[in-house]
Every structure is written in C-alpha cells, then in structure tokens.
Design an enzyme around this catalytic site. Structure first.
Site, PDB file in Angstrom:
ATOM      1  N   ASP A 384       8.823 -12.254  24.643  1.00 48.14           N
ATOM      2  CA  ASP A 384       7.582 -13.012  24.682  1.00 48.14           C
ATOM      3  C   ASP A 384       7.115 -13.222  23.236  1.00 48.14           C
ATOM      4  O   ASP A 384       7.605 -12.580  22.305  1.00 48.14           O
ATOM      5  CB  ASP A 384       6.543 -12.223  25.484  1.00 48.14           C
ATOM      6  CG  ASP A 384       5.205 -12.940  25.566  1.00 48.14           C
ATOM      7  OD1 ASP A 384       5.196 -14.171  25.733  1.00 48.14           O
ATOM      8  OD2 ASP A 384       4.171 -12.269  25.454  1.00 48.14           O
ATOM      9  N   LYS A 547      -9.524 -33.732  11.543  1.00 48.91           N
ATOM     10  CA  LYS A 547      -8.523 -32.717  11.223  1.00 48.91           C
ATOM     11  C   LYS A 547      -7.416 -32.821  12.264  1.00 48.91           C
ATOM     12  O   LYS A 547      -7.667 -33.117  13.441  1.00 48.91           O
ATOM     13  CB  LYS A 547      -9.124 -31.309  11.220  1.00 48.91           C
ATOM     14  CG  LYS A 547      -9.606 -30.814  12.576  1.00 48.91           C
ATOM     15  CD  LYS A 547     -10.208 -29.424  12.476  1.00 48.91           C
ATOM     16  CE  LYS A 547     -10.686 -28.938  13.858  1.00 48.91           C
ATOM     17  NZ  LYS A 547     -11.379 -27.648  13.786  1.00 48.91           N
ATOM     18  N   ARG A 581       0.365 -22.003   9.995  1.00 47.84           N
ATOM     19  CA  ARG A 581      -0.044 -23.098  10.875  1.00 47.84           C
ATOM     20  C   ARG A 581      -0.965 -24.019  10.076  1.00 47.84           C
ATOM     21  O   ARG A 581      -2.034 -23.588   9.634  1.00 47.84           O
ATOM     22  CB  ARG A 581      -0.765 -22.546  12.095  1.00 47.84           C
ATOM     23  CG  ARG A 581       0.068 -21.578  12.902  1.00 47.84           C
ATOM     24  CD  ARG A 581      -0.788 -20.624  13.714  1.00 47.84           C
ATOM     25  NE  ARG A 581      -1.526 -21.294  14.762  1.00 47.84           N
ATOM     26  CZ  ARG A 581      -1.191 -21.276  16.051  1.00 47.84           C
ATOM     27  NH1 ARG A 581      -0.103 -20.628  16.418  1.00 47.84           N
ATOM     28  NH2 ARG A 581      -1.920 -21.880  16.952  1.00 47.84           N
ATOM     29  N   THR A 661       8.062 -18.287  25.889  1.00 47.21           N
ATOM     30  CA  THR A 661       6.611 -18.224  25.749  1.00 47.21           C
ATOM     31  C   THR A 661       5.950 -19.322  26.559  1.00 47.21           C
ATOM     32  O   THR A 661       6.532 -20.389  26.765  1.00 47.21           O
ATOM     33  CB  THR A 661       6.195 -18.328  24.261  1.00 47.21           C
ATOM     34  OG1 THR A 661       4.782 -18.338  24.165  1.00 47.21           O
ATOM     35  CG2 THR A 661       6.741 -19.598  23.635  1.00 47.21           C
ATOM     36  N   LYS A 788      10.815 -17.637  33.116  1.00 46.81           N
ATOM     37  CA  LYS A 788      11.312 -16.568  32.244  1.00 46.81           C
ATOM     38  C   LYS A 788      12.356 -15.730  32.983  1.00 46.81           C
ATOM     39  O   LYS A 788      13.432 -15.421  32.451  1.00 46.81           O
ATOM     40  CB  LYS A 788      10.164 -15.674  31.785  1.00 46.81           C
ATOM     41  CG  LYS A 788       9.187 -16.335  30.820  1.00 46.81           C
ATOM     42  CD  LYS A 788       8.141 -15.331  30.355  1.00 46.81           C
ATOM     43  CE  LYS A 788       7.173 -15.947  29.344  1.00 46.81           C
ATOM     44  NZ  LYS A 788       6.212 -14.963  28.828  1.00 46.81           N
ATOM     45  N   ASP A 808       4.497  -7.979  26.658  1.00 47.84           N
ATOM     46  CA  ASP A 808       3.321  -7.112  26.704  1.00 47.84           C
ATOM     47  C   ASP A 808       2.305  -7.536  27.755  1.00 47.84           C
ATOM     48  O   ASP A 808       1.269  -6.893  27.885  1.00 47.84           O
ATOM     49  CB  ASP A 808       2.630  -7.093  25.335  1.00 47.84           C
ATOM     50  CG  ASP A 808       1.927  -8.408  25.029  1.00 47.84           C
ATOM     51  OD1 ASP A 808       2.470  -9.473  25.397  1.00 47.84           O
ATOM     52  OD2 ASP A 808       0.838  -8.375  24.436  1.00 47.84           O
ATOM     53  N   ASN A 811       2.421 -11.705  32.593  1.00 44.25           N
ATOM     54  CA  ASN A 811       3.321 -12.844  32.752  1.00 44.25           C
ATOM     55  C   ASN A 811       4.751 -12.522  32.326  1.00 44.25           C
ATOM     56  O   ASN A 811       5.648 -13.343  32.516  1.00 44.25           O
ATOM     57  CB  ASN A 811       2.798 -14.047  31.944  1.00 44.25           C
ATOM     58  CG  ASN A 811       2.661 -13.731  30.468  1.00 44.25           C
ATOM     59  OD1 ASN A 811       2.270 -12.626  30.101  1.00 44.25           O
ATOM     60  ND2 ASN A 811       2.987 -14.676  29.616  1.00 44.25           N
TER      61      ASN A 811
END
Length: 1204
Positions: A384, A547, A581, A661, A788, A808, A811
């Site tokens: 994940d 932005k 990012r 993910t 997954k 963790d 999901n």
C-alpha cells in the site's frame, strides 16, 4: 440513484425500523459482533485436530500406532509412538490457540443510550448512534443529523479506499431537524434498502416516515471504518452491522496458510512411505522364501507362533512388522522439532531491538509461527502507499518565486540547519510549522512584491475552512492535506487566512486585516487539474488567482513569461527529481468590463439544463488565459524513514515491489519517484489508462511493441487467438518466466483501476502479467480493496512465486489475507491490517531486516535442519534393512528398544535443534550488504527434491558402512582372551556407538555458526549416550527390572575392546572423508556467494576497506540520501494534488458555513441550492464500477447509541 429506489421497488429488500429492536430482531439481522478467530471453545478440539491430521505425517503416525497395538506384528512397544504423537499434537494445538487468541483479544468500548456504556458488539440494527469528531464509525449508518450547518458531515475514508482527502456527506433535510437526543429517541422511521453487499460506492434505499418516502443514496451513508473529521457530533441509524457491513463484506475469509516447505514435506512423506513399503515388500518376500526353504526345517522343534500356519501368512505379518520397524525414517520428533525451531525464530523476530520503533513504542511481532522460512523465499511484495510508504504528512518544502528558488539549505560546515522562529515576526504563526531557509522570510520582511503576491495567492485560492475558538488560535479544516500545507505556509509567512463567508475571504496580511470579495471559485477537477478564484480587493481591483499542474498552466500564460517560465521549469524539474509534489501559481488582472461580461456568461452556463459541465469548462477556459506566472510550490509527502534505501536493497535481492493504492495516479507516480521505484533514466514507463477492453488491450500490445523494439530477440507472450500473426517469418517462442525476470529493470508500469478491471479479465490477464513482469516497478492506482487481492491472486496463479502483502489500513486486509505472507503496519489508519496480518511492525524499513536477515536465516536453518534430519534417520533406519538379510527376515531389530526410543528424543535431538535455531552462514551485516544472498531461497535451492535425494543417498551410504564394516570385522574378531566378538549384543553396541559418533561429527561439519549452546548440545549428546547406555546395561537396573533390560553388561564388556574402537574409528573415517572431499572440491571449483562472502570477511579482518555499502556485489557510498541521480534531460511534471471536485460550489453556496439566518437568506437569492446534487452527479460520472474492499475490526472508540 438507481431506478428501483425511485420507484419504491427494491429486490431482496431489507427493512429496518428505528428504535424498534423487537421489530428488527424478527429478521434475525447480524449483530455488530465480528469474529475473526478460527476457533471457539466448542469447535477448537475437533477443528484443530482435523487441520492437524491434514498433515500426511500425523495421519501416518496414527496408522502406525494402530499397528503397534497388534502384538502379532509389533516388535516395538506402543509407547514409542503414542508419546511423541500426543506431544506434537498438544504443542501444535497450544501454538494455534495462542495465535488465534492474539488476533481477537482487543476489545472496543462505546457509550450505549443516553447514559449507558456498552461495547461495539452490542450495537444492533435499528439503533441510533452518536459519533463525535475523530471517531471511527462503528457500523454502516444512515446519517440523520449533524452539528454542522445543513447537516453536513465530513469523513475520511482512508480505511476503505486509501484516500486521505475528506469527503462530504449530508443527511436528508427531513431528518436534519432531529438534532437533540429526545427527538431522535422518538424517531420511528423505517428504511427499506438493498441487502448487504460489497459495493463501497453504491447504496440504494428509501426512508419511509410520516406517510412519505424519501430516496437514499451513498451520500447519505457513513460506512464502518470511516473516520469522522471536522464535525463535532452526528447521529446515524444502524442499517448494516457486523459481518453485514460493507467493510466486512470485503474482508475475505481467514485462510489457513502453509509454507512451500510444508507442502513439499507432505509429498516427501508420501514418497518415503512408498519407499518404506517397497523395503517391507522386499523383506516380506525374503521372509517367505526363507521360511519355505530354511524355516521349514525347524518346524519339528520350533513351530510357528499362532495364528501363523504357513510361510505366506508369516510373510504377511513380517511385512507389517517391518513397516513398524522402518517407520523411523520419518520420526514424529521431526514435527516436534520443526515447531520448536519455528517458535524460536518467531521469538528472535519479537526480540529484535533493531526492529523496535521508540517513537511508537512498538516492537516487531510474529503473529504466527508457521511462516518464518517462507520469509526467505519472497519474490513479490505488494505494498500500500498511504501510511505504509508515506507518513501521510504534507509539509511545505521548497518554492520558486519570480525565478528565485527557496528551501535548499546547505551548510558547508555540515552543521544541522536551524529551524526558523516565526513567533517574533508573526504572532499568528503555526508553532508546528518547520522551515529552514531564512532567505524566503527576509524576502517577505523586505517587502518583495512577488513574494507577497505569492503568499497572497496561497491564502486566497483554496477551499479551506477556518475555525477560531480563541483569538489567534486558528484551526484549519482542509479538504486535502496538500491545501492545508499551502495555507499553513502562507499563514507563517505573514498572510494568515482568518475566515470566510460565501462572498468574502478575510486575510491578515503582515498584521493588517484585509477582506476580499469572493466573486467566483473555478473549481478543481481531475481534467482541469487546477483551480482559480476571482476576488476584488478593498481598492476595487479584480484579480484571478490560479494554481494547478504546470503542464496545463504554462500553456495559459502570457507570452511575456517565457524567460521566467524556463527558469521555473528548471526548478520544477529539480523538485520533481526530489519526488516533491508541485503546483504552479499564476494570476491575471481583470477589468470591470471583462468581469461583468464573463460573469454573465458564467450565470448562463450555470443555469443550462443540458451539457452544463461542458459549458462551465469552456467558460473557465476562457477566463484562465494570458496569466502572469508567480512561481511554484513544492510539497513533500513525507516518506517513512528509510523507504528508498529499503526498496533499493530489496530490488537488489531480486524482489519485485508493486504498489497498489487507491490514490490518484499523479500522487502515486510522485511517490514512485520519491522512493526511487521510478527513475528518470528508465527506458520506458508504460502508462495503461484505457477505459474499455479494446483500449486496454491496445495499450498492453503497444507496450509489447516498445519492449520488443528494444529487445528484438525476445517478445512478450500474446495469446494467438487474440493477436493475428504478423507478416514475415514465424514469431519466436514466448520467453520463459525466468528469462523475462532476468531482463527486467529498465521498465515500469503504471495502471489505473479502470484499466486494471479489464486487465484482470480471463482473456487478458496473461498479457497483463507478461507485460508487468518485465518491469522493475509496477504501480496500480485507483484500485479497490478487491482489486488488490485479485492482483495478488493473479501473481500466485501465473508465477508460482511466494508473495508478501504489506499495508496499514482496512482496505489492505483482503490483500494481506490473500498473499502467502501478510505484514501489517501499525500506523495511523488503525489496527485492522495488524489484526489480519502474520507479522507486524511500525516502519516499512523494517521489512528489509525481516526478509534479508530473519527470513533468510529461517529458510537456511530449516533447510539445513531437514537435510540433516533425513540423513541421520536414514542412516539409523536402513541398518535394520541390511540386518534383515542376516536374521532370517524375522523383523528383529539391530538395537535395543530403548536406544530406538531415545535416538531421536535424546541422543540426536538437541544438536540439530541448536543448528536449526542458531545457525548462520554469514553475519546479519553481510546479509544486508549482499542482498544477492537472498536468491537461493527464491529459487528454492537449499531444500528441494534433488537435495532430499542427496541426503537420503548419503544416509543409505552411511548405513551400509555402519552395518557391513562392524559385521565384517567383528565376525572374525576376538577378544584379548581369545573369545570371539561375533555376538548380537556386541554388534548392536558397536553399531549404535558408531552411529552416534558419525552423526555427531556430521552435524559438527554442517554447523556454520558455533555458540556455547551448540558445543554443549553436540558434545553433551555424545556424553549422554555413553552415560545412559552404561546405566541401562548395568547390573543395577537388570536386578530391578530383569524382564526389561536384556543387554546387561554388554556396553561395559564391548567398549573395553581395542578392536571395537578401531572398528568405530574406521567406520567414522569411511563415512566422513568422502563428505569432506566433496565439500572441498565444491568450494574450490564452484563456490557459492555465501562462501565468497565468508572469505571476504576473513580478508576484511586483515585489511581495512574504504567505508561504503555493498549491495549485491556493488559497493555504494557517498550518495546523498533522498536525492535521485542526474536525470539526463528527462522532463516530467511533479504535479500531484489530493483534492476532490465540488468543494468550490459547496463554499459559494454557503451550505457549510455558520451564518446568521438573515445573511443566508440574502445570499440564497444569488446562488443555486443544488450544489450537493451537482457534487453527486460529478462524483457519479467520474467513478468507475464499484469493486469490493476489505476490512477488519475497528479501533477502540466511544460511540453513543440512542435508545427509547
């Protein structure tokens, strides 16, 4: 909303009446109690015994026990089998019960009714639950009301889909007035809805109340596993509880996991049983021939025992007698020893201080004791992202303003940079904000206009809500962590966002409060990849602030920005290389006429009944042109400590890492670069993003074309029925899996959930696996929990490789359960993943130690243990086979029954246990420095069918030497007095002594890492043999038990003979010298990597080597942490923004603001009230067909349930 709901017809409906348990109990709905254990008090014994007797060996020993109870065929006492069998069954049962109890011992408390306290398990369908901020949702609830305006509710769904941005839910307007417990307690509405299912993004139902029906959708639901955020309180009606909740519907069943060695052992036991049957048949045939030709001559004075009346029946009984005698080729002590060794390995993991996290005060935990050696064979890791690779913490790291880069702090003296103190400059600064570049703060203080405009944009262009309970104590409620980080940065540099209304934004600029009129919000979506606001400042100037992604925003800049854009692009490339990012920032000044004209066109598009979204997009596009570039921001999505290094080392160990993910593609790719799974010098990154079967197939085949053009001699496999043959010569045969794996490393694959749904279909999964397996990194984004698990299952099916899943959140539970090994991270998303896992710890970086140290050692130790165990037992048992040809095939044993009983329990058990628990080939530091040492486990080289046959061949050879050398020497030997040595008891003692000495010398040669315990066990076992043998052959025991100890005085008289010791020494030399010669030649001619590493270690002790780290044979040193290498002109956008569409309209509608009734009334006349419907339509149009997820038990939290 589905049509069946709107018409009031719902197939297989569920009916729930609020506050009426008696009515709801008629339908026998599941309670909120969730059981994740395999056993309970009643089922434990039968279920556990059933599981244990699925082991072939246990069934085999039970069969032998039954045979030993028949006196006509048993030459051994029954206790030699039943005691070890009961012992191993008991040890395994206790271990299984402990493992199962650990997974369910956590309890969860909440408040029931107005004053009562209860546990989550006592919640029932139809109860009304009160939730408070930051609490987990206890069951699937219909939202009735909340403390927020218009009964809005904000939730975080990271447990369900891995997304960290908040989502909005709203109750029906008819129930929004039920805000106090008294009115809720009298609420008697009835919900008619769909039955339990695993569709996370769909709900269909009706609320029937006061003779009216109100349609319900997923936007009215709070699902179990979600966390309430930015909402003081809310109330919900329990619709689904416990196993019926969508979280648990996706969790999957608890599976019984077994290692590949266990499965191989079952096969080997069957082979050994067949081999033993063959030996029994040979000896039985020999018995028939002997009884017919020789035994018949003795009938006159030594008749057959009843019920034997002929040689054939004698042979039949002899066969079963030999089955009992030869059963020690697989003694039950083998399984006792295996369980003890696994338990020891589990304790080593639990006790490893290097896997302890002091920040979390959490140690590593082996939650199962059956999979330790499987940790040394992992080939695929499925991870994940959120909370596993990252900390889920966003921080403002760097920025570029008007061509000047800020944030890079380098101290030439190597000192730690000082964190800036904003308190003296700005009393409203966030004390938790960290920044180190004083140059940016000086720029703001000196009044640089570009810096001021930069932070002014960040303080205005967002959808953040502010709450100020006390003067100066600001709390921001951000829809995404990215926005929160940007607004917090502006706050600390003097541009403090204070509050907003639907039409204004109030900012404190360098201590001066300024209120801007908010004219419009041009909302963010995944297509636009940008957001803008249009504001009017107090002087009346209108300005658009924007932005967004640099690739899109740069296309809309004024031509005068080219030079600045080139400089900013260089900075963005640097930020992207660091895995940050990024967002580009720009503005545009608007005249009053431009604003009026655009505003009118915007109103018309907003009121359009057809193509409303397209019309608004065109209007936004029109105004967002000819902008002026301000700069760019770089936000660090903080990785967990050591993630890039861990991934690099695991990659060198030939372990492929796939990231699965639920997050956006941009975010996932950015993290891929941050953790160095993706690099700028990769040959190609395949992007699979098609929404149809045909487009996905075309993209996969195009990836195959690109790959084949670079490697023309090898092409990926495409099914012939789907891919027409190209003209020209016939295509080459598809490469083997090993070939594909060996050339991977230059490619990466990124695929989203839409495309993955098609790629997992039966007719395309082969193409997907072939493409993915030539890639060094695979990233699957926007995937559901079920997808997954399906990806993991796909690799298990096609690659036959050992898989490990790590996550963790809830999901990740399905993925963790599906993989061969599941690892849970005890992180921010609760303990659901930990409860479903086989191993748990708090940091991803501990995975390298778990696999490369503990896993590799466990596999090595178990393989060495098994090889030696089979060797020593074949050497021990086959002596009986050779003796059968010299005792008339009478099923007579060579050794006395006490030696047979104690051989595997006392004489040889402890040395092999010590080797299986403590042995090492290289130290732990070398295991981490040379990851290639891990590959023998992946290839299953240390224990397989070939190694098994080598071991039993050596054991058979040893048995031949141990029988025929003493037989040949003693048959003609004499004592010093001239009396012959050729008697049965002398031969038995000599052979037994030689056997113990030979196997002890052999384990001394096999042991690679000596401890005091090894020395004590090896030489102590030899000493215990002589001590016990002399005691059992003593006159004392014979006088007490004359019928039990028949070898009185044999040891004492035999071991004083020099010829006996010469025989023992000769047998030992003949057994051991060939082994030494073979190992010497193998080490000299074909050394393994572990041999080379040991030799290197000896050299290192004599000469110092330069500092640095060696990975897989290549030493690496001097590379700055967290930095990628030169990118060679590679250009990619570092854009990533975890934001959800619809919040702009939510803000401008005023629905989420605490305003007076008059203010809302005045504002409502200018704005549409359909914002939530618009949000639902957008969400519905942008979501893909739902998939199932996974879940497990939630955190402990307080939950209030209202009852009448």
């Amino acid at each position: 909303m589905c049509l069946s709901c709107c018409t009031g017809k719902i197939p297989e409906e569920r009916r729930v009446r609020a506050n009426d348990r008696e009515y709801n109990e008629k339908f026998q709905y599941a309670s909120n109690c969730i059981v994740t254990s395999k056993y309970n008090v009643i089922t434990f014994l039968p279920v556990n015994l059933f599981e244990q007797f699925q082991e072939v060996a246990n069934t085999y020993f039970l069969f032998l026990l039954i045979l030993q109870l028949i006196p006509q065929i048993s030459s051994l006492s029954w206790f030699t089998t039943i005691v070890p069998l009961v012992l191993v069954l008991s040890i395994t049962a206790v271990k299984d019960a402990t493992d199962d109890y650990v997974s369910v011992c956590h309890t969860h408390t909440h408040t029931l009714g107005l004053l009562q306290k209860e546990k989550w398990m006592n919640v029932r369908v139809g109860d009304i639950i009160k939730l408070e901020n930051n609490q987990f949702v206890a069951a699937d609830l219909l939202l009735l009301s909340s403390s927020e305006p218009h009964s809005l509710c904000y939730i975080e769904t990271a447990e369900l889909d891995g997304e960290t941005n908040m989502k909005v839910r709203q109750s029906l307007s008819v129930t929004a007035e039920l805000g106090d417990p008294n009115s809720l307690a009298s609420f008697d509405g009835e919900v008619v809805c769909e039955p339990p299912n695993n569709k996370l993004d769909r709900f269909c139902g009706l609320l029937c109340w006061r003779d009216c029906k109100y349609p319900l959708s997923n936007h009215n639901m709070l699902l179990r596993g979600c966390v309430l955020r930015n909402t003081e309180t809310c109330y919900g009606l329990v619709i689904f509880a416990g196993p019926d909740t969508k979280l648990m519907q996706n969790s999957g069943r608890t599976k019984f996991k077994r290692t590949s060695i266990d499965r191989l052992m079952n096969t080997l036991v069957l082979w050994i049983f067949g081999f033993m049957v063959c030996m029994g048949v040979i000896l039985a045939v020999g018995n028939a021939v002997w009884e017919r030709e020789v035994g018949s001559l003795f009938q006159s004075y030594l008749a057959w025992d009843l019920p034997v009346d002929n040689f054939l029946f004698s042979a039949f009984l002899s066969f079963w007698s030999y089955v009992i005698i030869l059963n020690t080729v697989v003694p039950i002590s083998l399984y006792v020893s295996v369980e003890v060794i696994r338990l020891g390995h589990s304790y080593f993991i639990n006790w490893d201080r290097k896997m302890f996290c002091p920040q979390c005060n959490t140690a590593a935990e082996a939650r199962t004791t059956t999979l330790n050696e499987e940790l040394g064979q992992v080939e695929y890791i499925f991870s994940d992202k959120t909370g596993t690779l990252t900390q889920n913490i966003m921080s403002f790291s760097k920025c570029s303003i008007n061509g000047h880069a800020y944030g890079e702090v380098i101290d030439l003296l190597g000192a730690q940079p000082k964190r800036l103190d904003f308190s003296s400059f700005n009393p409203l600064a966030d004390p938790d904000f960290c920044y180190y570049d004083n140059g940016l703060l000086k720029s703001v203080k000196l009044g640089d206009l570009h810096s001021h405009e930069f932070f002014r944009l960040l303080s205005l262009c967002h959808t953040v809500m502010s709450e100020e309970k006390k003067e100066g104590e600001l709390m921001y409620k951000a829809q995404s962590p990215d926005e929160g980080a940007l607004v917090t940065a502006a706050r600390n540099f003097g541009f403090v966002f204070r509050s907003r209304t639907p039409g204004t934004v109030t900012v404190t600029e360098l201590g001066r409060p300024v209120t801007y009129t908010l004219l419009a919000i041009l909302d963010f979506n995944n297509i636009r990849k940008r957001m803008s606001v249009i504001v009017r400042n107090p002087e009346g100037r209108i300005r658009l602030y924007c932005k967004g992604a640099d690739t899109l925003l740069f296309e809309r800049l004024h031509s005068s920005n080219n030079h600045l854009m080139n400089i900013t692009t260089d900075h963005l490339n640097e930020y992207a290389g660091d895995g940050l990012r990024t967002l580009a920032l720009a503005y545009r000044d608007l005249s009053e006429e431009q604003w009026e004209e655009w505003s009118e066109r915007h109103r018309q598009a907003d009121r359009a009944t057809d193509c409303r979204e397209d019309r608004l997009a065109d209007i936004y596009e029109h105004i967002e042109q000819d902008m002026m570039l301000l700069g760019a921001t770089a936000i660090e999505d903080k990785l967990q400590e050591g993630v890039p290094e861990t991934i690099a080392i695991l990659s060198l160990a030939n372990i492929k890492i796939w990231v699965l993910t639920g997050d956006k593609q941009e975010t996932a790719v950015n993290i891929g670069y941050s953790c160095k799974m993706l690099t700028g010098d990769m040959t190609e990154v395949f992007i699979i993003s098609g929404n149809t079967v045909l487009s996905v197939r075309e993209e996969l085949r195009y990836s195959n074309y690109l790959y084949s053009s670079l490697y023309p001699s090898i092409s990926l496999f495409l099914p012939l029925q789907q891919c027409p043959p190209p003209p020209g010569p016939p295509a080459p045969r598809p490469p083997s899996s090993t070939t594909l794996d060996s050339i991977s490393g230059e490619f990466a694959l990124v695929i989203n959930g839409h495309s993955l749904a098609h790629a997992l279909e039966a007719d395309m999964e082969g193409e997907f696996v072939s493409t993915a397996c030539v890639c060094r990194a695979v990233i699957c984004c926007r995937v559901t929990p079920l997808q997954k698990a399906l990806v993991v299952e796909l690799i298990k099916k096609h690659k036959k490789a050992v898989t490990l899943a790590i996550g963790d959140g809830a999901n990740d539970v399905s993925m963790i359960k599906t993989a061969h090994i599941g690892v849970g991270i005890s992180g921010q998303e609760g303990i659901q993943a930990v409860l479903a896992s086989d191993y748990s710890f708090s940091q991803f970086r501990f995975l390298q130690r778990l696999l490369l140290v503990h896993g590799r050692w466990s596999y090595l130790r178990m393989c060495r243990f098994l090889c030696y165990f089979f060797y020593k037992n074949f050497a021990f048992t086959m002596v009986h086979f050779w003796f059968g040809f010299f005792c008339g095939f009478s099923a007579q044993t060579v050794y006395d029954q006490y030696f047979i009983t104690l051989y595997n329990i006392v004489y040889t058990s402890l040395p092999v246990l010590a080797m299986g628990i403590f042995d090492q080939d290289v130290p732990e530091q070398r295991s981490l420095e040379y990851p290639k040492l891990y590959e023998p486990g992946q290839l299953n080289l240390l224990f397989n069918k070939r190694e098994f046959f080598i071991c039993i061949t050596q054991g058979i050879y040893t048995s031949v030497v141990l029988f025929f050398v003493p037989y040949a020497i003693l048959s003609h030997g004499t004592q010093g007095t001239g009396e012959p040595l050729a008697d049965y008891q002398t031969f038995a003692v000599t052979t037994a002594t030689a056997l113990v000495i030979v196997v002890s010398v052999q384990i001394a040669l096999d042991t690679g890492y000596w401890t005091a315990i090894n020395h004590f066990f090896v030489w102590g076992s030899v000493g215990s043999f002589f001590t016990i043998m002399l005691a059992m052959h003593s006159q004392t025991l014979f006088s007490i038990f004359p019928n039990q100890f028949h070898f009185v005085g044999s040891a004492q008289s035999t071991l004083v003979q020099p010829l006996v010791w010469l025989t023992i020494v000769l047998a030992t030399v003949i057994c051991i010298v060939p082994v030494l010669a073979f190992r010497f030649l193998k080490l000299d001619l074909k050394p393994q990597l572990s041999d080379t590493v040991r030799y290197t270690q000896l050299v290192r002790q004599k000469t110092r080597k330069p500092a640095g780290r060696c990975m897989g044979g290549v030493r690496v040193g001097g590379v700055p942490e967290g930095r990628l290498g030169a990118r060679g002109g590679f250009r990619r956008s570092g854009y990533a923004f975890a934001h959800q569409e619809g919040f702009g309209e939510l803000i401008t509608s005023g629905k989420n603001m605490r305003l007076s009734s008059l203010a809302l009334a005045n504002f409502a006349s200018r704005h549409s009230s359909s914002w939530i419907d618009t949000l639902r339509k957008k969400k519905h149009s942008n979501t893909h067909p739902p998939q199932s997820g996974s879940g497990q038990k939630p955190h402990s939290n307080s939950t209030a349930v209202v009852q009448t």
